[in-house]
Design a protein around this motif. Structure first.
Motif, short mmCIF file in Angstrom:
data_model
loop_
_atom_site.label_atom_id
_atom_site.label_comp_id
_atom_site.label_asym_id
_atom_site.label_seq_id
_atom_site.Cartn_x
_atom_site.Cartn_y
_atom_site.Cartn_z
N ALA A 102 -7.14 -5.55 -4.75
CA ALA A 102 -7.41 -4.12 -5.01
C ALA A 102 -6.11 -3.39 -5.36
CB ALA A 102 -8.08 -3.48 -3.80
N PHE B 289 -13.36 -2.19 -11.36
CA PHE B 289 -12.93 -2.56 -10.00
C PHE B 289 -13.72 -3.74 -9.44
CE2 PHE B 289 -13.14 -2.15 -5.36
CZ PHE B 289 -11.80 -2.27 -5.07
N ALA C 160 2.04 6.47 -6.88
CA ALA C 160 0.92 7.31 -7.34
C ALA C 160 1.24 8.79 -7.15
CB ALA C 160 -0.35 6.94 -6.60
N GLU D 260 -8.79 6.98 -17.77
CA GLU D 260 -8.23 5.92 -16.93
C GLU D 260 -8.99 5.79 -15.61
OE1 GLU D 260 -4.14 6.96 -16.50
OE2 GLU D 260 -3.60 6.16 -18.47
N LYS D 261 -9.38 6.92 -15.04
CA LYS D 261 -10.12 6.88 -13.78
C LYS D 261 -11.47 6.20 -13.97
CE LYS D 261 -7.13 9.48 -11.58
NZ LYS D 261 -5.97 8.81 -11.08
N VAL E 13 -0.85 2.49 -12.61
CA VAL E 13 -0.02 3.53 -11.97
C VAL E 13 1.43 3.34 -12.39
CG1 VAL E 13 0.90 4.33 -9.75
CG2 VAL E 13 -1.55 3.95 -10.02
N ALA F 211 -10.91 2.42 -14.51
CA ALA F 211 -10.54 1.75 -13.26
C ALA F 211 -11.76 1.56 -12.37
CB ALA F 211 -9.46 2.54 -12.53
N ALA F 212 -12.61 2.58 -12.30
CA ALA F 212 -13.82 2.48 -11.47
C ALA F 212 -14.79 1.44 -12.04
CB ALA F 212 -14.51 3.83 -11.38
N LEU G 169 2.56 1.69 -3.41
CA LEU G 169 1.63 2.22 -4.41
C LEU G 169 1.34 3.69 -4.15
CD1 LEU G 169 -0.21 1.86 -6.83
CD2 LEU G 169 -1.98 1.01 -5.27
N HIS H 53 -5.05 -4.28 -8.83
CA HIS H 53 -5.91 -3.63 -9.83
C HIS H 53 -5.42 -2.23 -10.16
CE1 HIS H 53 -9.63 -2.69 -11.97
NE2 HIS H 53 -9.70 -1.57 -11.28
N TYR H 54 -4.99 -1.49 -9.16
CA TYR H 54 -4.57 -0.11 -9.37
C TYR H 54 -3.07 0.02 -9.64
CZ TYR H 54 -9.19 1.35 -7.98
OH TYR H 54 -10.54 1.53 -7.93
N SER I 197 0.83 -1.21 0.00
CA SER I 197 0.00 0.00 0.00
C SER I 197 0.86 1.26 0.00
CB SER I 197 -0.92 0.03 1.22
OG SER I 197 -1.82 -1.03 1.19
#
Length: 97
Positions: free
Chosen positions: A78, A59, A23, A51-52, A86, A55-56, A19, A81-82, A16
């Motif tokens: 999760a 998800f 990010a 991209e946002k 990134v 991704a949403a 990332l 996925h992101y 986390s």
């Protein structure tokens, strides 16, 4: 009740934080690109929004693939996925400086 091993919790925390740092570098690189203005900045802004939204939209289907659910499995899925987009954005934005 789900129990998460200390090792899994530590790995999830580390991933986390990694990332989050990656990010933040993408945000910084995109900010510089967008402050420069012009067509490149406009394309970057549109790319960011696209991209946002993607991704949403993807998800929860991706999370359904992580079954059986546990907090650690859900968190790992999760992050995965992101993390991929990134990381790709950081590489792309870093080399095109």
């Amino acid at each position: 009740m789900f129990m998460t091993s200390p090792e899994a919790a530590t790995r999830l925390w580390f991933d986390s934080m990694s990332l989050a740092m990656e990010a933040s570098s993408v945000i910084w690189l995109r900010s510089w690109r967008m402050m420069a203005g012009g067509a490149l900045a406009e394309r970057e802004g549109q790319r960011m929004v696209d991209e946002k939204l993607a991704a949403a939209a993807t998800f929860w289907p991706a999370m359904m693939m992580a079954a059986p659910f546990s907090p650690a499995a859900f968190g790992t899925q999760a992050l995965a996925h992101y993390a991929k987009p990134v990381r790709a954005n950081r590489r792309r934005l870093s080399r095109s400086g």
